[in-house]
Scaffold this active site. Structure first.
Site, short mmCIF file in Angstrom:
data_model
loop_
_atom_site.label_atom_id
_atom_site.label_comp_id
_atom_site.label_asym_id
_atom_site.label_seq_id
_atom_site.Cartn_x
_atom_site.Cartn_y
_atom_site.Cartn_z
N ASN A 149 0.80 -1.22 0.00
CA ASN A 149 0.00 0.00 0.00
C ASN A 149 0.84 1.27 0.00
O ASN A 149 0.40 2.31 -0.48
CB ASN A 149 -0.95 0.01 1.21
N GLN A 177 -4.85 -3.91 -2.18
CA GLN A 177 -4.38 -2.82 -3.04
C GLN A 177 -4.26 -3.23 -4.50
O GLN A 177 -4.19 -2.37 -5.37
CB GLN A 177 -3.03 -2.29 -2.55
N SER A 197 -11.04 -5.18 -0.54
CA SER A 197 -11.80 -4.10 0.09
C SER A 197 -12.37 -3.19 -0.99
O SER A 197 -11.65 -2.74 -1.88
CB SER A 197 -10.85 -3.30 1.00
N ALA A 198 -13.67 -2.89 -0.88
CA ALA A 198 -14.35 -2.13 -1.94
C ALA A 198 -13.88 -0.68 -2.03
O ALA A 198 -13.83 -0.11 -3.12
CB ALA A 198 -15.86 -2.16 -1.71
N HIS A 199 -13.52 -0.08 -0.87
CA HIS A 199 -13.26 1.37 -0.92
C HIS A 199 -11.92 1.70 -1.56
O HIS A 199 -11.59 2.87 -1.75
CB HIS A 199 -13.41 2.00 0.46
N CYS A 322 0.21 6.38 10.75
CA CYS A 322 0.61 6.87 12.07
C CYS A 322 -0.11 8.17 12.40
O CYS A 322 -0.45 8.95 11.53
CB CYS A 322 2.11 7.11 12.11
#
Ligand code: PMP
Length: 392
Positions: A149, A177, A197-199, A322
């Site tokens: 990512n 990703q 993950s859809a988003h 972070c």
């Protein structure tokens, strides 16, 4: 006008996704488990979405479970994988995994499992000899992400399936990703689990999927009414699932357009190189996703640069989740050999198929000018740290 180059953090849902979700809220409000027509229609729409996601990632629809996102999929894959190899006590994880894999593994370490991180080289590629050495008859599960990512570096976990299986272990791939950015096929890879993950692909937040190969019987993390074939209980998030389906279908249709995204990413890197000295691409020597650029601006604190970019409506990130100012520098960049200071000088730009060339031109101009002025200031004895009051 804002310019959004933080698509690895999340993406803007496409207009078609928004429309499908509104439709779902209005017309498919029946419980998909209900046997009357309203419920059956919702269930039918969900199955169409499952087909769309399956087609994007190269899975059969029956091997996909809808979850609340990449994090839940990763956690479930770890518990499921370990439960399937109860006599083994070792988990191998690439050192650059997302926190949702590393922290889940850490929780198993607290319960007595041994977690072995497998390092990467300076370009972010997995150290294959280290993995081979660590893989043994004690290994229950190996977690290798499909693409990182922060840097976009591809780890190609499919190359490992045979070796992992020969050692009697299982392979989990966090493909959060990769899905929607390059063609991929989990069945051909031969992996046991994969997370999505859809988003990250212009779908909604809070919905994802876990691929479970070969009808493995897994212990459900969430128990109850037995939805999702008993794998994941709870009334399904129908609007989210339908949004995910449309996003997956659109992403699949647009895979060809990712070449133009790669060209814009290259334009960004070339443009900044041309205008500035001391710019290095992290992972630039490795195969990468087409949309990601991880750039170090020597002598410039990323958090300071990002704060100034924010004031101009230019959105990018450090790539690590972070809390600004307080946390450790990126574990991914540290694993690639950057020291703490260098790791704090890296900004991640992540594009999407909605990014436009003019936006890249603006970003090159503005970022080059901000970097030059921050460097000028620090040369003049006015540390960029003083601007944010950061006393580290
Ligand atoms: N894995 C990777 C590689 C990610 O980038 C992310 C999102 N930052 C996740 C997992 C978690 O996904 P989600 O936000 O859907 O829980």
């Amino acid at each position: 006008m804002a310019i959004y180059l933080d698509n690895n953090a999340t993406t803007k849902p496409s207009p078609e996704v928004c429309e499908a979700m509104l439709q779902a809220l209005r017309s498919h409000f029946g419980n998909p488990s209900s046997s009357y027509a309203l419920g059956r229609r919702a269930a039918g729409a969900m199955e169409q979405a499952r087909d769309q996601v399956a087609s994007l990632v190269g899975a059969t629809a029956g091997s996909l479970v809808f979850t609340s996102g990449g994090t839940e999929s990763n956690s479930t894959a770890l518990s499921a994988g370990l439960a399937l190899r109860p006599e083994r006590r070792k988990i191998l994880v690439s050192a650059v995994e997302h926190a949702s894999v590393l922290d889940a593994a850490e929780a198993w370490a607290e319960r007595g499992w041994v977690v072995v991180p497998v390092g990467v080289d300076g370009a972010g590629r997995l150290r294959t000899e280290a993995l081979e050495e660590a893989l043994d008859e004690e290994t229950a599960l190996v977690c290798i992400m499909a693409a990182n990512n922060e840097t976009g570096v591809r780890l190609d976990p499919g190359d490992w399936a045979e070796r992992v299986h020969a050692a009697g272990a299982l392979l989990h791939v966090d493909a959060t990703q990769m899905a929607g950015k390059v063609p991929m096929h989990v069945r051909e890879w031969g992996v046991d689990f994969a997370a999505f993950s859809a988003h990250k692909l212009h779908g909604p937040k809070g919905i994802g999927s876990l691929y479970i190969a070969n009808n493995k019987v897994i212990t459900p993390m969430i128990r109850g009414g037995g939805q999702e074939g008993g794998w994941r209980s709870g009334t399904p998030n129908v609007p989210g699932i339908l949004g995910f389906g449309v996003a997956a279908a659109q992403a699949e249709a647009a895979l060809g357009a990712m070449e133009q995204v790669a060209a814009m990413r290259d334009q960004l890197e070339a443009g900044l190189h041309e205008k500035l000295a001391g710019v290095t691409v992290q992972g630039g020597d490795a195969p990468r996703l087409p949309n990601t650029s991880s750039l170090r601006f020597e002598g410039v604190e990323a958090e300071t640069l990002l704060a100034l970019m924010d004031l101009e409506g230019l959105y990018a990130s450090t790539g690590s989740a972070c809390a600004a100012g307080a946390a450790e520098p990126s574990h991914v960049l540290r694993a690639m050999g950057l020291d703490r200071r260098a790791a704090r000088e890296v900004v991640r730009f992540s594009l999407s198929r909605y990014t436009r060339r003019e936006e890249i031109e603006t970003v090159i101009d503005r970022v080059a000018s901000l970097v030059a002025s921050l460097r000028g200031r620090s040369k003049a004895g006015m540390s960029p740290r003083a601007i944010t009051g950061d006393q580290r």
